[in-house]
Scaffold this motif. Structure first.
Motif, mmCIF file in Angstrom:
data_model
loop_
_atom_site.group_PDB
_atom_site.id
_atom_site.type_symbol
_atom_site.label_atom_id
_atom_site.label_comp_id
_atom_site.label_asym_id
_atom_site.label_seq_id
_atom_site.Cartn_x
_atom_site.Cartn_y
_atom_site.Cartn_z
ATOM 1 N N PHE A 314 0.940 -1.244 0.217
ATOM 2 C CA PHE A 314 -0.245 -0.029 -0.053
ATOM 3 C C PHE A 314 0.832 1.327 -0.046
ATOM 4 O O PHE A 314 0.728 2.105 -0.626
ATOM 5 C CB PHE A 314 -1.048 -0.013 1.254
ATOM 6 C CG PHE A 314 -1.881 1.227 1.528
ATOM 7 C CD1 PHE A 314 -3.075 1.057 0.784
ATOM 8 C CD2 PHE A 314 -1.246 2.399 2.071
ATOM 9 C CE1 PHE A 314 -3.809 2.214 0.895
ATOM 10 C CE2 PHE A 314 -2.237 3.437 2.079
ATOM 11 C CZ PHE A 314 -3.481 3.385 1.509
ATOM 12 N N ALA A 315 1.772 1.232 1.000
ATOM 13 C CA ALA A 315 2.545 2.562 1.139
ATOM 14 C C ALA A 315 3.629 2.750 -0.136
ATOM 15 O O ALA A 315 3.644 3.959 -0.610
ATOM 16 C CB ALA A 315 3.524 2.322 2.228
ATOM 17 N N ILE A 316 4.000 1.534 -0.919
ATOM 18 C CA ILE A 316 5.185 1.709 -1.814
ATOM 19 C C ILE A 316 4.368 2.206 -3.200
ATOM 20 O O ILE A 316 4.727 3.048 -3.947
ATOM 21 C CB ILE A 316 5.729 0.388 -2.154
ATOM 22 C CG1 ILE A 316 6.519 0.048 -1.053
ATOM 23 C CG2 ILE A 316 6.396 0.488 -3.618
ATOM 24 C CD1 ILE A 316 7.184 -1.401 -1.032
ATOM 25 N N LEU A 317 2.851 1.670 -3.324
ATOM 26 C CA LEU A 317 2.239 1.933 -4.484
ATOM 27 C C LEU A 317 1.875 3.635 -4.352
ATOM 28 O O LEU A 317 1.702 4.137 -5.331
ATOM 29 C CB LEU A 317 0.956 1.101 -4.666
ATOM 30 C CG LEU A 317 0.002 1.285 -5.773
ATOM 31 C CD1 LEU A 317 0.878 1.109 -7.119
ATOM 32 C CD2 LEU A 317 -1.266 0.224 -5.889
ATOM 33 N N ARG A 318 1.233 3.792 -3.227
ATOM 34 C CA ARG A 318 0.794 5.312 -3.279
ATOM 35 C C ARG A 318 1.882 6.194 -3.426
ATOM 36 O O ARG A 318 1.662 7.242 -4.086
ATOM 37 C CB ARG A 318 0.449 5.597 -1.803
ATOM 38 C CG ARG A 318 -0.070 6.669 -1.439
ATOM 39 C CD ARG A 318 -0.795 7.088 -0.038
ATOM 40 N NE ARG A 318 0.149 6.804 0.753
ATOM 41 C CZ ARG A 318 0.020 6.956 2.149
ATOM 42 N NH1 ARG A 318 -1.256 7.264 2.581
ATOM 43 N NH2 ARG A 318 0.988 6.765 3.000
ATOM 44 N N SER A 319 3.073 5.882 -2.713
ATOM 45 C CA SER A 319 4.236 6.820 -3.053
ATOM 46 C C SER A 319 4.601 6.825 -4.231
ATOM 47 O O SER A 319 5.176 7.973 -4.927
ATOM 48 C CB SER A 319 5.401 6.044 -2.189
ATOM 49 O OG SER A 319 6.602 6.743 -2.460
ATOM 50 N N ALA A 320 4.611 5.605 -5.100
ATOM 51 C CA ALA A 320 4.910 5.635 -6.490
ATOM 52 C C ALA A 320 4.199 6.516 -7.561
ATOM 53 O O ALA A 320 4.428 7.286 -8.448
ATOM 54 C CB ALA A 320 5.053 4.053 -7.176
ATOM 55 N N VAL A 321 2.643 6.310 -7.257
ATOM 56 C CA VAL A 321 1.711 7.189 -7.889
ATOM 57 C C VAL A 321 1.963 8.791 -7.586
ATOM 58 O O VAL A 321 1.914 9.461 -8.657
ATOM 59 C CB VAL A 321 0.279 6.783 -7.753
ATOM 60 C CG1 VAL A 321 -0.689 7.597 -8.343
ATOM 61 C CG2 VAL A 321 0.204 5.029 -8.098
ATOM 62 N N LYS A 322 2.314 8.935 -6.455
ATOM 63 C CA LYS A 322 2.356 10.296 -5.901
ATOM 64 C C LYS A 322 3.522 11.019 -6.454
ATOM 65 O O LYS A 322 3.611 12.055 -6.855
ATOM 66 C CB LYS A 322 2.246 10.386 -4.405
ATOM 67 C CG LYS A 322 2.016 11.662 -3.897
ATOM 68 C CD LYS A 322 1.650 11.687 -2.325
ATOM 69 C CE LYS A 322 1.208 12.855 -1.639
ATOM 70 N NZ LYS A 322 0.951 12.950 -0.506
ATOM 71 N N ARG A 323 4.770 10.213 -6.612
ATOM 72 C CA ARG A 323 5.910 10.642 -7.010
ATOM 73 C C ARG A 323 5.592 11.035 -8.570
ATOM 74 O O ARG A 323 6.062 12.069 -9.046
ATOM 75 C CB ARG A 323 6.959 9.915 -6.723
ATOM 76 C CG ARG A 323 8.299 10.356 -7.203
ATOM 77 C CD ARG A 323 9.462 9.543 -6.828
ATOM 78 N NE ARG A 323 9.616 8.213 -7.609
ATOM 79 C CZ ARG A 323 9.213 7.202 -6.748
ATOM 80 N NH1 ARG A 323 9.026 7.226 -5.454
ATOM 81 N NH2 ARG A 323 9.130 6.015 -7.370
ATOM 82 N N ALA A 324 4.944 10.083 -9.187
ATOM 83 C CA ALA A 324 4.746 10.211 -10.858
ATOM 84 C C ALA A 324 4.028 11.450 -11.045
ATOM 85 O O ALA A 324 4.471 12.358 -11.967
ATOM 86 C CB ALA A 324 4.189 9.117 -11.372
ATOM 87 N N ILE A 325 3.011 11.652 -10.216
ATOM 88 C CA ILE A 325 2.155 13.070 -10.351
ATOM 89 C C ILE A 325 3.078 13.971 -9.993
ATOM 90 O O ILE A 325 3.036 15.111 -10.884
ATOM 91 C CB ILE A 325 1.135 13.050 -9.321
ATOM 92 C CG1 ILE A 325 0.118 11.962 -9.544
ATOM 93 C CG2 ILE A 325 0.467 14.169 -9.350
ATOM 94 C CD1 ILE A 325 -0.802 11.644 -8.453
ATOM 95 N N GLY A 326 3.886 14.268 -9.269
ATOM 96 C CA GLY A 326 4.704 15.393 -8.794
ATOM 97 C C GLY A 326 5.654 15.709 -10.055
ATOM 98 O O GLY A 326 5.972 16.731 -10.286
ATOM 99 N N GLN A 327 6.416 14.529 -10.378
ATOM 100 C CA GLN A 327 7.324 14.677 -11.431
ATOM 101 C C GLN A 327 6.790 15.150 -12.764
ATOM 102 O O GLN A 327 7.190 16.145 -13.472
ATOM 103 C CB GLN A 327 7.985 13.540 -11.615
ATOM 104 C CG GLN A 327 8.855 12.758 -10.744
ATOM 105 C CD GLN A 327 9.459 11.503 -10.681
ATOM 106 O OE1 GLN A 327 8.943 10.794 -11.741
ATOM 107 N NE2 GLN A 327 10.627 11.165 -10.277
ATOM 108 N N PHE A 328 5.533 14.766 -13.082
ATOM 109 C CA PHE A 328 4.790 15.034 -14.268
ATOM 110 C C PHE A 328 4.401 16.508 -14.298
ATOM 111 O O PHE A 328 4.612 17.537 -15.087
ATOM 112 C CB PHE A 328 3.499 14.259 -14.151
ATOM 113 C CG PHE A 328 2.738 14.842 -15.751
ATOM 114 C CD1 PHE A 328 2.875 14.503 -16.998
ATOM 115 C CD2 PHE A 328 1.473 15.770 -15.293
ATOM 116 C CE1 PHE A 328 2.175 14.841 -18.056
ATOM 117 C CE2 PHE A 328 0.681 16.046 -16.400
ATOM 118 C CZ PHE A 328 1.107 15.981 -17.722
#
Length: 597
Positions: A314-328
């Motif tokens: 849960f924590a890894i998946l949320r972090s991965a999506v959140k970071r992708a949003i920020g990078q985009f």
């Protein structure tokens, strides 16, 4: 007296079939998974009558020997596992050994297969779990499984199947779930002689565009992460392309589509404060996890799984999506390429820039109105015209005697007393019997619903769009939408089919937001498929209710005094003014004695 008996194999197989194959989509899923496990690089699915009459899957995989071709229809016959421990080291799709036995118990099945290097193949014919024949046959390398007349010997179950459009939508969803993650395999889907999909092997992004349309390429960004626990690869939608439904949400684990509320919540939580209320992101994300850390055998459909490290995932998946949003977001906002218009050359030698000056009108008075003064006002939406006034004996609208009204022959004007908007959702207006509190969204839904339902007696006007809007649907939805076009034209839409799954909208009823036309139709199709399962709801009722709900003003929309008065007047002219189309109360009357307490 003994009452316990051992069920015959034919009955046991039919019972097992109910767990594995509850509708044509279930048979499609099992056959496609077997084809992939055979190492196929091209799989073709052919349907007739949404799978009731024919389901045929052809692959170019490894094929089967004569004995395997017969043995594969026995219960618990599988090449995937040998002992119980193998359940926790599964890398294939089908492994329970019940699929073909279940399908053969409730259909007429023909198998044609030939192994690589074999001179001739084998044909096996089965009806109701009974082998009719097995003989040599000339066929290409691979396997063709033909399933005819599904549930032919279980008429009770066949009677529970829905309309072809509904069953085809289930098959199409199954097709998407399988083909999305297995993008390295070519797939095709043909229904009633019409090819709906022709997908070539390629990247995951290419597969997404092949299934959902080319515009998806600009709406997604990549999500990637790799840890000791999980490897994540996929795509998620940009926040501005959120949807009102969760339809385009696909989560895969080890190449298998799964439903996992916690992991789905992890993706959505990454969008916290980025999406409007009741809007959801689209995502297509695959996870690779050690098979020993996951149990996929807790449900016959294998869509429900258990993880050993679910909290960490849960924590890894949320972090991965959140970071992708920020990078985009950062990549789109920052640019290190200076535009040409800002490439200002050096100033000439000795140049002194002039001192800036400010000029203003010393006689301006903002509190003195002049003939040339411009007043700001909010543009109001074009409200539907009331067709006919219907008296309500229990409601009496007070007329504003200070204003003159000019009645028209067909729509007598009704001037209500001054209205007040509360919390951006309710309209308060005085009546002879007390104070009416009106839910503005439900009231507008009632007005629009009655207008659409009465469109057969009175034509609804259209507003021509300055720029026609293209709408694209999945193959099954495109067929359903094509069926609905005549009805939609009666409600004021002008729609033309452009071929394939694309349609062009050149006019809409007044009040439709041009930027939300695709979303309006998507939700309308979702509502229609849900209503088609209810026999007491007609197509026109479903369409009118869906359009009214989506076109109605929403809570939080500020209304002018004129808009509120017209809304109240038109509501009171509806025969069922007190209820919305969904049966919810539109008006609450507060009596004078209640106001005194």
């Amino acid at each position: 007296m003994d009452i316990i008996n051992i069920l015959p194999d034919s009955v046991a197989n039919q019972i097992a079939a109910g767990e594995v194959v509850d509708r044509p989509a279930g048979a499609v899923k099992e056959l496609l998974e077997n084809a992939m496990d055979a190492g196929a690089t091209q799989i073709d699915l052919v349907l007739k009558d949404a799978g009731r009459t024919l389901i045929q899957v052809t692959d170019n995989g490894c094929g089967m020997s004569d004995s395997d071709a017969r043995l594969c229809f026995e219960r618990h016959a599988t090449s995937k596992i040998q002992r119980a421990d193998d359940l926790f080291a599964i890398h294939t799709m089908g492994f329970r050994g019940e699929a073909l036995a279940s399908i053969a118990a409730i259909a007429q099945v023909e198998l044609r297969t030939r192994q690589t290097g074999a001179d001739i193949g084998t044909q096996v014919v089965i009806e109701g779990a009974q082998i009719v024949s097995q003989e040599p046959a000339a066929c290409p390398t691979g396997t063709t499984m033909t399933v005819k007349n599904l549930f032919f010997n279980v008429p009770a179950r066949r009677s529970f199947l829905k309309k072809d459009t509904v069953e085809l939508s289930h098959i199409e969803e199954t097709f998407r779930r399988i083909t999305l993650i297995h993008h390295d395999i070519g797939f095709s889907l043909t229904h009633n002689g019409k090819k709906l999909y022709d997908l070539t092997a390629g990247s995951m992004l290419q597969r997404i565009c092949g299934l959902f349309g080319q515009p998806m390429k600009e709406r997604l960004y990549a999500v990637e992460e790799e840890t000791d626990i999980v490897k994540i690869r996929g795509f998620a939608s940009r926040p501005e392309y959120s949807r009102k439904t969760r339809g385009e949400q696909y989560l895969f684990v080890n190449g298998r589509f799964i439903k996992h509320p916690a992991l789905s919540s992890a993706v959505e939580k990454a969008y916290t404060d980025l999406l409007p209320e009741h809007c959801y992101p689209s995502y297509f994300i695959g996870l690779q996890v050690d098979p020993s850390r996951i149990d996929v055998n807790i449900h016959p459909s294998k869509t429900e799984v258990k993880f050993v490290d679910d909290h960490a995932l849960f924590a890894i998946l949320r972090s991965a999506v959140k970071r992708a949003i920020g990078q985009f977001s950062l990549a789109t906002e920052l640019s290190f390429d200076t535009p040409e218009e800002f490439n200002i050359g050096p100033a000439p030698a000795g140049y002194v820039p002039p001192e800036p000056k400010i000029s203003y009108n010393t006689g301006y008075n903002p509190f003195r109105a002049t003939g040339s003064q411009t007043h700001m006002r909010m543009e109001s939406p074009e409200w539907p015209k009331r067709e006919e006034r219907t008296e309500q004996p229990w409601l009496t609208v007070e007329a504003d005697e200070t204003e003159e009204t000019t009645p028209t022959p067909t729509t007598p004007a009704v001037q209500t007393s001054a209205c007040m908007q509360l919390q951006g959702r309710y309209i308060a207006t005085p009546l002879s019997s007390g104070l009416a509190l009106i839910d503005q969204q439900r009231a507008h839904e009632r007005i629009l619903y009655d207008k659409f339902m009465g469109s057969q007696q009175a034509a609804i006007g259209s507003q021509t769009l300055l720029f026609p809007v293209q709408c694209r649907f999945s193959a099954a939805d495109a067929e359903l939408f094509n069926e609905l076009i005549p009805d939609l034209k009666g409600y004021g839409f002008v729609i033309d089919a452009m071929g394939g799954c694309t349609f062009v909208v050149s006019a809409t009823p007044a009040g439709v937001n041009e930027s939300a036309i695709q979303e309006l139709f998507d939700q309308m199709l979702t509502d229609h498929k849900g209503a088609s399962m209810q026999k007491h709801v007609s197509r026109s009722q479903c369409l009118c209710a869906s359009l009214a709900r989506q076109m109605a003003i929403k809570p939080g929309q500020q209304l002018t005094q004129e808009e509120m008065q017209q809304l109240v007047a038109e509501l009171f002219a509806c025969p069922l003014a007190e209820m919305s189309p969904s049966g919810k109360r539109t008006i609450t009357i507060v009596k004078p004695e209640e106001l005194l307490h």
